[in-house]
Design an enzyme around this catalytic site. Structure first.
Site, short mmCIF file in Angstrom:
data_model
loop_
_atom_site.label_atom_id
_atom_site.label_comp_id
_atom_site.label_asym_id
_atom_site.label_seq_id
_atom_site.Cartn_x
_atom_site.Cartn_y
_atom_site.Cartn_z
N GLU A 147 0.83 -1.19 0.00
CA GLU A 147 0.00 0.00 0.00
C GLU A 147 0.87 1.24 0.00
O GLU A 147 2.02 1.19 0.43
CB GLU A 147 -0.96 0.01 1.20
CG GLU A 147 -0.29 0.01 2.57
CD GLU A 147 -1.31 0.14 3.68
OE1 GLU A 147 -2.22 0.99 3.58
OE2 GLU A 147 -1.19 -0.62 4.66
N CYS B 6 -2.67 -12.14 -15.22
CA CYS B 6 -2.59 -11.62 -16.59
C CYS B 6 -3.95 -11.25 -17.16
O CYS B 6 -4.02 -10.74 -18.29
CB CYS B 6 -1.91 -12.66 -17.48
SG CYS B 6 -0.17 -12.90 -17.06
#
Length: 340
Positions: free
Chosen positions: A104, A130
């Protein structure tokens, strides 16, 4: 009875632009072979496996000091310029990169800042291996169709340098084994690059390329076949190939109402020669309509599909039907139709 796919259709979303940014440093598979030559000799492995098995001749890296978030922002700026859309009109930014420097905050906030997007623009990451870029398109299209936003920007920036350097260093150690090479082989097929797409409300942009909809399907019992972090990826390449092709075939078998057998272009996520040829053969597609970019770019994660679309967009004519197809580690698959 096996349940079918999740299906979705869009009514008012168009693609305004899709942009690609190539990383500048070319790294050949021959270079990797040279660095690993002693390991291959010691383990009695044949050289040139990346070319022979995966079909990857080279991949690209970013220059030192230029990160994947910088690349994503560069691609985003290029897509906005090509679409003729002002950054301050963007209502949503989704970063779909697998690459990340920390847990984060999101990578999206750095890209939002770099592009000087307005405070009103929602921004967040979507992480789904992906398949992330396609998922970003899905979320953005839902919000545009709902009338919540007018313009959305989807980006992905990937960097393979760090993971590949760390992998080569591990495999060069005197205690590395054949199993180590097998499990980490797929890491060496990765590449660096960035892509971005601008979506807009179709009723305000008749010149856009209409997003039609598609199907998705999951096979999450295979979630341990490919597991990676920033420096190491462990992959059961054979298991992932077999399960991925099976999943694509299962989704295809229950998508008959979409009439996708004779599309003008099939833009697939770029993994390897074995994966591409396996899917093409299993689904009975015309290989001439399936462009390959992995030989020179490698597998650029979620950026692979939009990079390939951007690279071939110039050959498309108005009204051509394009099918974007991908399988992401986990496993999830998606097929998404565009009328150009």
């Amino acid at each position: 009875m096996t349940r079918g796919n999740a299906e979705y259709r869009y009514t008012n979303t168009a693609i305004m632009s899709v942009a690609a940014v190539e990383a500048p440093v070319v790294v050949t598979s021959d270079q990797f072979d040279e660095q690993l030559s002693e390991t291959f000799r010691r383990l009695r492995l044949r050289p040139r496996m990346l070319q022979r098995i995966a079909g990857v001749q080279e991949r690209r890296w970013w220059s030192e000091g230029f990160g994947f978030a910088d690349a994503a922002a560069t691609a985003g700026a290029k897509a906005l310029s090509e679409a003729g859309v002002d950054a301050h009109d963007v209502g949503l930014l989704i970063n779909t990169s697998v690459s990340r420097a920390h847990l984060e905050p999101s990578t999206a906030v750095a890209i939002h800042h770099a592009l000087d997007l307005p405070p009103s623009a929602l921004n967040f990451d979507i992480a789904n291996a992906c398949l992330g870029f396609v998922n970003g398109i899905q979320v953005a299209a839902n919000m545009i169709d709902a009338g919540q936003i007018r313009y959305a920007l989807i980006v992905a920036g990937e960097s393979a340098r760090e993971a590949q350097q760390a992998t080569i260093e591990r495999l060069r150690r005197s205690d590395s084994t054949r199993d180590d090479v097998r499990e980490q082989f797929a890491t060496l097929t990765l590449g660096s690059g960035a892509a971005a797409m601008v979506l807009a409300a179709a009723d305000a942009h008749q010149e856009g390329h209409r997003l039609v909809g598609g199907v998705s399907r999951a096979a999450t019992q295979h979630h341990t076949l490919c597991v990676g972090d920033s420096t190491r990826m462990r992959t059961d390449a054979k298991g992932l190939l077999d399960a991925g092709v099976d999943l694509a075939a299962a989704a295809w078998a229950r998508a008959g109402a979409w009439d996708w057998q004779n599309m003008d272009l099939y833009v697939m996520h770029q993994v390897s020669a074995a994966h591409t040829h396996g899917v093409v053969s299993r689904l009975g597609l015309d290989p001439r309509k399936v462009p390959e970019t992995f030989p020179l770019w490698g597998n650029v994660g979620p950026a692979s599909l939009p990079l390939t679309l951007a690279h071939h967009a110039g050959s498309l004519n108005s009204g051509d039907r394009v099918l974007c197809m991908g399988v992401g580690s986990g496993l999830n698959t998606c097929a998404l139709e565009i009328v150009w």
